[in-house]
Write an enzyme that holds these catalytic residues in place. Structure first.
Site, short mmCIF file in Angstrom:
data_model
loop_
_atom_site.label_atom_id
_atom_site.label_comp_id
_atom_site.label_asym_id
_atom_site.label_seq_id
_atom_site.Cartn_x
_atom_site.Cartn_y
_atom_site.Cartn_z
N GLY A 9 -25.17 -4.57 -12.65
CA GLY A 9 -24.96 -5.28 -13.91
C GLY A 9 -24.59 -6.74 -13.78
N SER A 10 -25.15 -7.45 -12.77
CA SER A 10 -24.81 -8.87 -12.67
C SER A 10 -25.43 -9.68 -13.81
CB SER A 10 -25.20 -9.44 -11.30
OG SER A 10 -26.60 -9.58 -11.18
N ASN A 11 -26.60 -9.25 -14.29
CA ASN A 11 -27.18 -9.94 -15.46
C ASN A 11 -26.35 -9.68 -16.71
OD1 ASN A 11 -29.84 -11.46 -15.00
ND2 ASN A 11 -30.08 -9.63 -13.73
N MET A 87 -33.37 1.02 -14.85
CA MET A 87 -34.40 1.41 -13.89
C MET A 87 -35.32 2.51 -14.42
SD MET A 87 -33.78 -0.82 -11.70
CE MET A 87 -34.84 -0.35 -10.35
N ARG A 88 -35.72 2.40 -15.67
CA ARG A 88 -36.62 3.40 -16.24
C ARG A 88 -37.67 2.73 -17.11
NH1 ARG A 88 -34.94 8.50 -15.79
NH2 ARG A 88 -32.94 8.59 -14.73
N ASN A 104 -36.43 -7.68 -21.44
CA ASN A 104 -36.22 -7.28 -20.05
C ASN A 104 -36.28 -8.52 -19.17
OD1 ASN A 104 -35.99 -5.46 -17.81
ND2 ASN A 104 -38.17 -5.77 -17.42
N HIS A 106 -37.39 -9.60 -15.25
CA HIS A 106 -38.11 -9.09 -14.09
C HIS A 106 -38.07 -10.14 -12.98
CE1 HIS A 106 -40.96 -6.69 -11.87
NE2 HIS A 106 -41.63 -7.79 -11.61
C1 GRF Z 1 -32.48 -7.77 -11.33
O1 GRF Z 1 -33.11 -8.25 -10.18
C2 GRF Z 1 -33.45 -7.74 -12.48
O2 GRF Z 1 -34.39 -8.75 -12.42
C3 GRF Z 1 -34.10 -6.40 -12.33
O3 GRF Z 1 -33.09 -5.55 -11.87
C4 GRF Z 1 -32.10 -6.30 -11.20
C5 GRF Z 1 -30.80 -5.99 -11.90
O4 GRF Z 1 -29.71 -6.58 -11.27
N1 GRF Z 1 -34.70 -5.98 -13.57
P1 GRF Z 1 -28.28 -6.54 -11.98
O5 GRF Z 1 -27.95 -5.05 -12.19
O6 GRF Z 1 -28.38 -7.27 -13.27
O7 GRF Z 1 -27.35 -7.18 -11.01
#
Ligand code: GRF
Length: 213
Positions: A9-11, A87-88, A104, A106
């Site tokens: 969940g870093s994003n 991841m789905r 999303n 990517h």
């Molecule tokens: C990121 O690389 C994003 O681009 C991809 O999954 C990863 C998620 O990373 N969809 P985080 O869980 O947000 O750290």
């Protein structure tokens, strides 16, 4: 917004940080995860955000799972669904309930390298630039209308890990930016083209994304 995440969940964190700094006027109403071990849950709790675990294996069909996810989002009046390392492949009930309202991120310059391990795909292919893409989600895999992209160089010495790290720094910048544009009602989707209306400092960033070396 409602955030869907499966892992670290870093994003998600980068979005919370922008809200905290007052640069993103938006609210996360709920985090939904399919993984009870996701670190994203801790991040939600630290920020007083409700975290809900919904396990796909408890449903007899994929559509049933997504109907429940949709119901939980609707109950909280979510307007934008943010996939942050979810991841789905998203199912039809959720996509139909939020047309052009699911984003999303990517870790590649789509349409190159969709699917899993995008950074490894880029390294193995030998491209000289890669990057990240924020897009709306449609029924395909990583095929929806593109909102923002940013590019980074790929070096001969790069591995999946080093390239991922370089790309992730930009993910944390462009994802909150895309959400901010949405929250200001500045994204107009025409077919598969996303037009950004208005005129702020953000536009120079969008036209000329920084290259982080
Ligand atoms: C990121 O690389 C994003 O681009 C991809 O999954 C990863 C998620 O990373 N969809 P985080 O869980 O947000 O750290």
């Amino acid at each position: 917004m409602g955030v869907l995440a499966s892992g670290r969940g870093s994003n998600f964190q980068s979005i919370l940080d922008e809200i905290e700094k007052g640069r993103l006027r938006s609210e996360v109403r709920i985090l939904i995860t399919d993984n009870p071990g996701a670190y994203a849950i801790d991040r939600a709790k630290k920020n007083g955000i409700e975290a809900l675990v919904i396990r796909p294996k408890e449903f007899s069909t994929k559509d049933d799972f997504y109907r429940t996810v949709t119901d939980e989002l609707k109950k909280r009046n979510v307007e934008l669904v943010v996939l942050a390392g979810f991841m789905r492949i998203v199912g039809a009930p959720l996509i139909n309930a939020f047309p052009n309202r699911i984003m999303n991120i990517h870790p590649a310059l789509l349409p190159s390298f969709p699917g899993l391990h995008a950074q490894k795909q880029a390294v193995d292919y030998g491209v000289k630039f890669s990057g990240c893409t924020v897009h709306f989600v449609d029924m395909g895999m990583d095929t929806g209308p593109i909102i923002i992209q940013a590019a980074v160089p790929v070096y001969e010495s790069d591995t999946e890990e080093t390239l991922s790290e370089r790309i992730l720094k930009l993910e944390h910048r462009i994802y909150p930016e895309a959400i901010r544009l949405f929250s200001e009602n500045r994204l107009k989707v025409e077919g598969r083209i996303v037009k950004i209306t208005g005129d702020t400092h953000a536009d120079s960033f969008l036209v000329n994304p920084p290259v982080i070396v």
